[in-house]
Enzyme design. Structure first.
Site, PDB file in Angstrom:
ATOM      1  N   HIS A   1       0.813  -1.228   0.000  1.00 52.73           N
ATOM      2  CA  HIS A   1       0.000   0.000   0.000  1.00 52.73           C
ATOM      3  C   HIS A   1       0.850   1.284   0.000  1.00 52.73           C
ATOM      4  CE1 HIS A   1      -0.053  -0.675   4.622  1.00 52.73           C
ATOM      5  NE2 HIS A   1       0.896   0.191   4.337  1.00 52.73           N
TER       6      HIS A   1
ATOM      7  N   HIS B   1      10.009  -4.192   4.588  1.00 48.53           N
ATOM      8  CA  HIS B   1      10.474  -2.802   4.476  1.00 48.53           C
ATOM      9  C   HIS B   1      10.730  -2.198   5.843  1.00 48.53           C
ATOM     10  CE1 HIS B   1       6.092  -2.097   4.807  1.00 48.53           C
ATOM     11  NE2 HIS B   1       6.233  -0.780   4.851  1.00 48.53           N
TER      12      HIS B   1
HETATM   13  C1  DHB Z   1       6.121   3.329   2.446  1.00 57.19           C
HETATM   14  C2  DHB Z   1       5.616   2.066   2.753  1.00 57.19           C
HETATM   15  C3  DHB Z   1       4.496   1.942   3.600  1.00 57.19           C
HETATM   16  O1  DHB Z   1       3.942   0.758   3.961  1.00 57.19           O
HETATM   17  C4  DHB Z   1       3.887   3.086   4.118  1.00 57.19           C
HETATM   18  O2  DHB Z   1       2.785   2.926   4.881  1.00 57.19           O
HETATM   19  C5  DHB Z   1       4.407   4.340   3.837  1.00 57.19           C
HETATM   20  C6  DHB Z   1       5.533   4.464   2.999  1.00 57.19           C
HETATM   21  C7  DHB Z   1       7.289   3.493   1.531  1.00 57.19           C
HETATM   22  O3  DHB Z   1       7.954   2.499   1.156  1.00 57.19           O
HETATM   23  O4  DHB Z   1       7.542   4.629   1.108  1.00 57.19           O
HETATM   24 FE    FE Z   2       2.418   1.052   5.554  1.00 56.81          FE
END
Ligand code: DHB
Ligand code: FE
Length: 287
Positions: A12, A193
């Site tokens: 997302h 991430h």
């Molecule tokens: C990003 C990823 C996310 O899940 C989020 O909520 C906000 C930013 C990103 O990779 O930039």
């Molecule tokens: Fe997120």
């Protein structure tokens, strides 16, 4: 009776909303990601869901660190988005099905989940981006939603196994709803991430592949990870995998993988899209 027709897992990342607003879907940076949705569009056209139950995490738009429920379920007929400061246009409002939400809430509480029920709930990019990816074009969205927010933001987080059980409870509640609804289940966020700290930019391809494989065949294998182990393997924000696990838990029939796309990176994130088929016992008998 309501029927669970399948599930979708999707990243997302907010900058996807910016790419949509700027029509960048075919740019070399973006096409490996957006092309992964062609299959999703075909599948949705085939299975024609009426309602999407969406497991996601709120990032500070509706709940903040001062009051942060572990599990919160929307019980409204409309969900609005507001400017979150990511520089993306405010999304269309999404229609809810409050009657169906209350049925799911009753099922969860009967199963001893102490949830927060929200008759007024803003939805952030973790709902609006997946909806824009699944139903592009900006017109009215053809499905109603039940948003279910899982805390992936402020520790202590619910365990992976608790989220799997939450999903299973939702699955049972969906199947006991008397109306003939075609219900799909969505899990948003992830995969690996980390947005800040020493490991900012951390991505773990091997762990993501392990999770994508196990989601179909053996979600308990993911549920064996503690939250600290999950943070280590997936990154501080990779714990959004909890939303995918809850989605998988709600698929109560025979589950198979129909589609997967995995692309690194979109922004700071390993971007994944998956579609799961769910064959309920009666469907299998009729086939
Ligand atoms: C990003 C990823 C996310 O899940 C989020 O909520 C906000 C930013 C990103 O990779 O930039
Ligand atoms: Fe997120």
């Amino acid at each position: 009776m309501a029927r669970i027709i399948g599930g979708v897992g999707t990243t997302h990342v907010p900058s996807i909303g910016k790419a949509i607003a700027e029509h960048k879907q075919k740019d070399p940076y973006w096409s490996p990601f957006f092309d992964g949705f062609h299959y999703v569009h075909q599948w949705l056209a085939r299975v024609k869901p009426d309602v999407a139950v969406v497991f996601y995490n709120d990032h500070g738009l509706n709940f903040f660190l001062d009051k942060l429920p572990t599990f919160a379920v929307g019980a409204a007929d409309e969900y609005r988005n507001e400017d979150e400061g990511w520089g993306i246009p405010v999304s269309r409002s999404l229609a809810g099905d409050a009657k169906f939400s209350w049925h799911l809430i009753n099922g969860l509480v009967a199963d001893e989940f102490d949830i927060t029920m929200c008759q007024d709930m803003l939805v952030d990019h973790a709902v609006t981006i997946p909806m824009a990816l699944m139903w592009p074009g900006g017109g009215a969205c053809p499905v109603k939603i039940v948003p279910i927010s899982i805390n992936t933001v402020q520790h202590p987080l619910p365990s992976v196994s608790r989220c799997l059980k939450l999903g299973r409870s939702i699955g049972r509640a969906i199947e006991s709803y008397e109306q003939d609804l075609r219900v799909m289940v969505v899990g948003t966020g992830g995969l690996s991430h980390q947005l800040d700290g020493e490991r900012a930019g951390f991505i773990n391809k091997e762990f993501d592949r392990f999770c994508m494989d196990k989601l179909t065949s053996d979600p308990e294998a993911i549920a064996r990870y503690s939250i600290p182990q999950l943070v280590e393997q997936a990154g501080a924000q990779g714990v959004e995998l909890l939303n995918w696990v809850a989605m998988r838990g709600a698929l109560t029939g025979r589950v198979s993988e129909l589609h997967r796309n995995y692309h690194i990176p979109i922004s700071n994130t390993a971007a994944a899209t998956m579609v799961f088929d769910n064959q309920a016992a009666e469907q299998r008998k009729a086939a």
